[in-house]
Scaffold this motif. Sequence first.
Motif, PDB file in Angstrom:
ATOM      1  N   GLY A 167     -19.269  -1.785 -23.472  1.00  0.00           N
ATOM      2  CA  GLY A 167     -19.847  -1.123 -24.353  1.00  0.00           C
ATOM      3  C   GLY A 167     -20.089  -2.136 -25.490  1.00  0.00           C
ATOM      4  O   GLY A 167     -19.847  -3.342 -25.617  1.00  0.00           O
ATOM      5  N   VAL A 168     -20.991  -1.557 -26.547  1.00  0.00           N
ATOM      6  CA  VAL A 168     -21.436  -2.207 -27.763  1.00  0.00           C
ATOM      7  C   VAL A 168     -20.262  -2.678 -28.676  1.00  0.00           C
ATOM      8  O   VAL A 168     -20.338  -3.821 -29.349  1.00  0.00           O
ATOM      9  N   THR A 169     -19.213  -1.951 -28.723  1.00  0.00           N
ATOM     10  CA  THR A 169     -18.110  -2.605 -29.606  1.00  0.00           C
ATOM     11  C   THR A 169     -17.591  -3.741 -29.200  1.00  0.00           C
ATOM     12  O   THR A 169     -17.566  -4.785 -30.066  1.00  0.00           O
ATOM     13  N   HIS A 170     -17.400  -3.851 -27.665  1.00  0.00           N
ATOM     14  CA  HIS A 170     -17.124  -5.398 -27.310  1.00  0.00           C
ATOM     15  C   HIS A 170     -18.158  -6.307 -27.494  1.00  0.00           C
ATOM     16  O   HIS A 170     -17.945  -7.320 -27.993  1.00  0.00           O
ATOM     17  N   ALA A 171     -19.618  -5.854 -27.137  1.00  0.00           N
ATOM     18  CA  ALA A 171     -20.632  -7.009 -27.561  1.00  0.00           C
ATOM     19  C   ALA A 171     -20.766  -7.502 -28.893  1.00  0.00           C
ATOM     20  O   ALA A 171     -21.293  -8.451 -28.777  1.00  0.00           O
ATOM     21  N   GLU A 172     -20.472  -6.476 -29.804  1.00  0.00           N
ATOM     22  CA  GLU A 172     -20.711  -7.044 -31.190  1.00  0.00           C
ATOM     23  C   GLU A 172     -19.772  -8.431 -31.512  1.00  0.00           C
ATOM     24  O   GLU A 172     -20.265  -9.272 -32.446  1.00  0.00           O
ATOM     25  N   TYR A 173     -18.514  -8.443 -30.961  1.00  0.00           N
ATOM     26  CA  TYR A 173     -17.687  -9.604 -31.189  1.00  0.00           C
ATOM     27  C   TYR A 173     -17.474 -10.651 -29.827  1.00  0.00           C
ATOM     28  O   TYR A 173     -17.045 -11.715 -30.085  1.00  0.00           O
ATOM     29  N   PHE A 174     -17.723 -10.344 -28.755  1.00  0.00           N
ATOM     30  CA  PHE A 174     -17.577 -10.938 -27.702  1.00  0.00           C
ATOM     31  C   PHE A 174     -18.822 -11.089 -26.636  1.00  0.00           C
ATOM     32  O   PHE A 174     -19.205  -9.716 -26.084  1.00  0.00           O
ATOM     33  N   ARG A 175     -19.402 -12.025 -26.708  1.00  0.00           N
ATOM     34  CA  ARG A 175     -20.658 -12.012 -25.917  1.00  0.00           C
ATOM     35  C   ARG A 175     -20.333 -12.165 -24.315  1.00  0.00           C
ATOM     36  O   ARG A 175     -20.880 -13.320 -23.785  1.00  0.00           O
ATOM     37  N   GLY A 176     -19.864 -11.440 -23.760  1.00  0.00           N
ATOM     38  CA  GLY A 176     -19.289 -11.531 -22.511  1.00  0.00           C
ATOM     39  C   GLY A 176     -18.035 -11.217 -22.144  1.00  0.00           C
ATOM     40  O   GLY A 176     -17.119 -10.716 -23.112  1.00  0.00           O
ATOM     41  N   SER A 177     -17.275 -11.115 -21.037  1.00  0.00           N
ATOM     42  CA  SER A 177     -15.953 -10.836 -20.707  1.00  0.00           C
ATOM     43  C   SER A 177     -15.261 -11.917 -21.397  1.00  0.00           C
ATOM     44  O   SER A 177     -15.310 -12.928 -21.623  1.00  0.00           O
ATOM     45  N   ILE A 178     -13.878 -11.396 -21.729  1.00  0.00           N
ATOM     46  CA  ILE A 178     -12.891 -12.101 -22.556  1.00  0.00           C
ATOM     47  C   ILE A 178     -12.044 -12.616 -21.394  1.00  0.00           C
ATOM     48  O   ILE A 178     -11.485 -11.848 -20.589  1.00  0.00           O
ATOM     49  N   PRO A 179     -12.141 -13.983 -21.177  1.00  0.00           N
ATOM     50  CA  PRO A 179     -11.430 -14.476 -19.845  1.00  0.00           C
ATOM     51  C   PRO A 179      -9.777 -14.500 -20.121  1.00  0.00           C
ATOM     52  O   PRO A 179      -9.496 -14.901 -21.307  1.00  0.00           O
TER      53      PRO A 179
END
Length: 222
Positions: A114-126
């Motif tokens: 979702g956009v909460t993730h997308a605001e800070y991380f531009r993709g999966s957190i590896p």
Amino acid sequence: MLEALREQVSAACQMAFDYGLTSFTWGNVSGFDRANSLIVIKPKGVAYQNATPESLVISDLSGNIVEGDAPPSADIPAHIALYKAFGELGGIIHTHSPAATVWAQAGRDIPPYGVTHAEYFRGSIPCTRSLLPAEIDAGYEEQIGLTIAETFEKRGLDPLAIPGALVFNHGPFAWGADAQEAVKNAFVLEMVAKMAYQTERINPEIMPIEKAILDKQFEKRS
């Protein structure tokens, strides 16, 4: 020496405590003076809320103590490896925050749902690979940082666009332009770890957010 950076790292330690990212003395926070190649880091065995500016340790990039009465965090070799690998970083935090640590223990990336993730991380957190026995013997803490850097290099990831990673079987690291930004990114990492887990429970077939939306949301915040 480095009074302003000491104040900043001390404030970041208090932020980590206030945000509920810490338990006991687990993890560590550091800030980096890149002009002088010096690190200010929380001492080993000191609770975050007790990490005053005066109590912090200053180290060089070889791990030698430049100033301080206590030993630095045992994880300082990981911080050193990351500061060397990622030239833009000014602060790093390592925590054992529960939700992010669950994903690390499971060996899974955190997908962007979702956009909460997308605001800070531009993709999966590896999530990194498991360390080999020889790597552990060669220097466990340094290899943690080196393996994070390896993960980003192999996947072609930008550490400024994805300011955090999970260490397999261990826990999360996050970073930023300074120590306080690193703590904020660690807090968001913990929140999106919780959200992703609950999202998969509600809908096991959910797919990551469309890339166009992810990119738009990240760029809008930036």
